[in-house]
Write a protein that holds these residues in place. Structure first.
Motif, PDB file in Angstrom:
ATOM      1  N   GLY A 120       0.845  -1.252   0.127  1.00 35.81           N
ATOM      2  CA  GLY A 120       0.030   0.050   0.091  1.00 35.81           C
ATOM      3  C   GLY A 120       0.710   1.238  -0.053  1.00 35.81           C
ATOM      4  O   GLY A 120       0.475   2.343  -0.717  1.00 35.81           O
ATOM      5  N   LEU A 121       1.995   1.279   0.908  1.00 42.08           N
ATOM      6  CA  LEU A 121       2.988   2.539   0.643  1.00 42.08           C
ATOM      7  C   LEU A 121       3.405   2.650  -0.637  1.00 42.08           C
ATOM      8  O   LEU A 121       3.548   3.721  -1.020  1.00 42.08           O
ATOM      9  CB  LEU A 121       4.001   2.119   1.779  1.00 42.08           C
ATOM     10  CG  LEU A 121       4.918   3.354   1.870  1.00 42.08           C
ATOM     11  CD1 LEU A 121       4.444   4.540   2.156  1.00 42.08           C
ATOM     12  CD2 LEU A 121       6.154   3.108   2.990  1.00 42.08           C
ATOM     13  N   LEU A 122       3.997   1.422  -1.199  1.00 43.70           N
ATOM     14  CA  LEU A 122       4.373   1.582  -2.558  1.00 43.70           C
ATOM     15  C   LEU A 122       3.361   2.232  -3.619  1.00 43.70           C
ATOM     16  O   LEU A 122       3.797   3.193  -4.479  1.00 43.70           O
ATOM     17  CB  LEU A 122       4.958   0.194  -3.148  1.00 43.70           C
ATOM     18  CG  LEU A 122       5.468   0.148  -4.664  1.00 43.70           C
ATOM     19  CD1 LEU A 122       6.494   1.217  -4.640  1.00 43.70           C
ATOM     20  CD2 LEU A 122       5.500  -1.172  -5.031  1.00 43.70           C
ATOM     21  N   GLU A 123       2.158   1.633  -3.561  1.00 44.55           N
ATOM     22  CA  GLU A 123       1.071   2.171  -4.512  1.00 44.55           C
ATOM     23  C   GLU A 123       0.675   3.797  -3.957  1.00 44.55           C
ATOM     24  O   GLU A 123       0.740   4.586  -5.054  1.00 44.55           O
ATOM     25  CB  GLU A 123      -0.263   1.535  -3.983  1.00 44.55           C
ATOM     26  CG  GLU A 123      -1.488   1.710  -4.889  1.00 44.55           C
ATOM     27  CD  GLU A 123      -2.736   0.906  -4.497  1.00 44.55           C
ATOM     28  OE1 GLU A 123      -3.424   0.575  -5.532  1.00 44.55           O
ATOM     29  OE2 GLU A 123      -2.734   0.442  -3.472  1.00 44.55           O
ATOM     30  N   HIS A 124       0.840   4.186  -2.924  1.00 47.60           N
ATOM     31  CA  HIS A 124       0.620   5.884  -2.421  1.00 47.60           C
ATOM     32  C   HIS A 124       2.093   6.192  -2.862  1.00 47.60           C
ATOM     33  O   HIS A 124       1.580   7.506  -3.633  1.00 47.60           O
ATOM     34  CB  HIS A 124       0.627   5.888  -0.885  1.00 47.60           C
ATOM     35  CG  HIS A 124       0.795   7.292  -0.542  1.00 47.60           C
ATOM     36  ND1 HIS A 124      -0.163   8.155  -0.364  1.00 47.60           N
ATOM     37  CD2 HIS A 124       2.033   7.999  -0.157  1.00 47.60           C
ATOM     38  CE1 HIS A 124       0.222   9.166   0.214  1.00 47.60           C
ATOM     39  NE2 HIS A 124       1.528   9.168   0.176  1.00 47.60           N
ATOM     40  N   GLN A 125       2.902   5.997  -2.961  1.00 43.86           N
ATOM     41  CA  GLN A 125       4.400   6.825  -3.393  1.00 43.86           C
ATOM     42  C   GLN A 125       3.975   6.629  -5.185  1.00 43.86           C
ATOM     43  O   GLN A 125       4.389   7.935  -5.689  1.00 43.86           O
ATOM     44  CB  GLN A 125       5.563   6.034  -3.086  1.00 43.86           C
ATOM     45  CG  GLN A 125       5.769   6.208  -1.610  1.00 43.86           C
ATOM     46  CD  GLN A 125       6.808   5.362  -0.896  1.00 43.86           C
ATOM     47  OE1 GLN A 125       7.373   4.425  -1.401  1.00 43.86           O
ATOM     48  NE2 GLN A 125       7.248   5.980  -0.015  1.00 43.86           N
ATOM     49  N   LEU A 126       3.765   5.589  -5.677  1.00 41.31           N
ATOM     50  CA  LEU A 126       3.668   5.725  -7.226  1.00 41.31           C
ATOM     51  C   LEU A 126       2.472   6.722  -7.621  1.00 41.31           C
ATOM     52  O   LEU A 126       3.056   7.612  -8.537  1.00 41.31           O
ATOM     53  CB  LEU A 126       3.493   4.440  -7.674  1.00 41.31           C
ATOM     54  CG  LEU A 126       4.517   3.263  -7.407  1.00 41.31           C
ATOM     55  CD1 LEU A 126       4.074   1.941  -8.032  1.00 41.31           C
ATOM     56  CD2 LEU A 126       5.788   3.802  -8.093  1.00 41.31           C
ATOM     57  N   ILE A 127       1.476   6.853  -6.949  1.00 43.06           N
ATOM     58  CA  ILE A 127       0.419   7.699  -7.219  1.00 43.06           C
ATOM     59  C   ILE A 127       0.970   9.145  -7.020  1.00 43.06           C
ATOM     60  O   ILE A 127       0.468  10.082  -7.778  1.00 43.06           O
ATOM     61  CB  ILE A 127      -0.764   7.573  -6.561  1.00 43.06           C
ATOM     62  CG1 ILE A 127      -1.496   5.888  -6.910  1.00 43.06           C
ATOM     63  CG2 ILE A 127      -1.991   8.559  -6.330  1.00 43.06           C
ATOM     64  CD1 ILE A 127      -2.521   5.836  -6.083  1.00 43.06           C
ATOM     65  N   SER A 128       1.859   9.326  -5.883  1.00 44.34           N
ATOM     66  CA  SER A 128       2.333  10.657  -5.573  1.00 44.34           C
ATOM     67  C   SER A 128       3.052  11.239  -6.509  1.00 44.34           C
ATOM     68  O   SER A 128       3.366  12.384  -6.627  1.00 44.34           O
ATOM     69  CB  SER A 128       2.915  10.583  -4.252  1.00 44.34           C
ATOM     70  OG  SER A 128       4.111   9.934  -4.293  1.00 44.34           O
TER      71      SER A 128
END
Length: 377
Positions: A120-128
């Motif tokens: 989930g953190l990776l997903e958040h970071q890629l979206i950012s």
């Protein structure tokens, strides 16, 4: 410990500090990534560089001449990076440190991502990264092979674009992502929300919070046995995560002031939102991102509640728990109590007996044990 890389030789520590530390503050994925960058002549002199999830500042330090931005959700990571800069004669402004909930300040030519344990953190970071990549930006992800399931590739390709990989070296792997303009980019699912069972509370969880989508079974067991009716007192939710333990402790003890502390920025933000949603401005509480209870005064708490993590990123061990237990011993008032829940196989009672001189079992089931111990006069 010393890292020898094409960019130089660096003296590094990891946190929390331990005597006779045998664990390295870097891994083969760090070494592979730094070697690849040197082989490719990267970063170029005018490149804007972004580094994500650099646990102890290894990558940021090695690339500090390029004045990179470094993003992490970890207070310990931030602290270790600052210490390692000083140990190697670098000024603090050589790296711009950002936490995980800050908006990226500019667009980047080169993005280096150590793949985090939490997808989930990776997903958040890629979206950012949307809107923060310059044309022809290069994005490289690094991690140990055993920690890179297919879901990592799938997430990168869904949110950024096609990927390729390099051959593994020393069980480490690099993933190269090509960012494309997605016609219908998926919206961010974070933060997520769920209703806390048997309550009217709605729980907010940011991307890097443990058990993000529902109440985990260990916390559920802990909530069932929290003390009540303590009167005016100071309660600490140590390693608070989304703050559910402190929230229910506050509900059971209406006169208490509750202090929430965690080393994750996303965890403390979640706890703050959850407490405000439950009590508004009617209750006293504090929220702190920090290294355990290092910033708390000695003998300032009556009750400390803790569900300690037994891993640091991918590494399992008791170093985090032991550091928290020592903090609790210092911060408890005389006759104050420390309550800890853990998996049976962790045998926390042995450490608590050694530090506090004894402990008792509050409750147990086939998987979890809740211990309590008192700071003796």
């Amino acid at each position: 410990m010393q890292l020898i890389a094409p960019q130089g030789a660096f003296d590094l520590i990891r946190l929390p500090l331990r005597r006779n530390e045998l664990l390295q503050p870097f891994d083969a994925a760090d070494e592979y990534l730094l070697t690849h960058l040197a082989e490719q002549g990267l970063p170029q002199p005018d490149s804007r560089v972004l580094i994500m999830n650099d646990s102890f500042g290894t990558l940021a330090l090695a690339l500090s001449d390029h004045r990179p931005d470094a993003v992490s959700d970890s207070f310990l990571s931030r602290q270790a990076t600052q210490i390692n800069l000083e140990r190697n004669g670098k000024t603090q402004d050589a790296i711009r440190l950002l936490h995980s909930l800050e908006t990226l300040p500019e667009a980047y030519d080169l993005v280096l991502i150590k793949v985090p344990k939490t997808l989930g953190l990776l997903e958040h970071q890629l979206i950012s990264l949307r809107g923060h990549l310059r044309p022809d930006a290069q994005i490289i992800l690094a991690g140990m092979v055993k920690m890179l399931p297919a879901s990592v590739w799938q997430t990168v390709e869904r949110l950024l674009g096609p990927t390729t990989t390099a051959l593994a070296r020393k069980k480490a792997k690099l993933i190269f992502a090509q960012a494309i303009a997605l016609e219908n980019p998926p919206p961010s699912p974070y933060p997520v929300r769920y209703r806390l069972e048997n309550t009217d509370f709605w729980i907010v969880n940011h991307a890097n919070v443990f058990s993000r989508d529902s109440l985990d079974i260990g916390t559920r067991f802990f909530l069932e046995h929290l003390p009540s009716g303590l009167g005016p007192c100071e309660i600490v939710d140590l390693g608070c995560g989304n703050g559910v333990v402190g929230l229910i402790a506050a509900q059971k003890n209406p006169e208490a002031t509750v202090h929430f502390v965690d080393e994750s920025y996303m965890a403390v933000a979640s706890a703050k939102e959850n407490f405000a949603a439950a009590f508004g401005n009617d209750r006293k509480a504090t929220f702190q991102v920090g290294d355990g209870l290092k910033a708390f005064e000695s003998e300032s708490a009556d009750l400390i509640l803790c569900n300690p993590p037994f891993h640091q990123q991918y590494l399992q061990g008791d170093q985090i728990a032991l550091s928290l237990f020592k903090d609790a011993r210092r911060v408890l008032r005389r006759d104050g109590e420390f309550w800890v829940i853990g998996n049976r196989h962790l045998h926390y009672h042995q450490t608590l007996e050694r530090l506090f001189g004894g402990c008792a079992v509050v409750a147990a089931n086939p998987k979890f044990v809740i211990h309590k111990t008192r700071k003796k006069r």
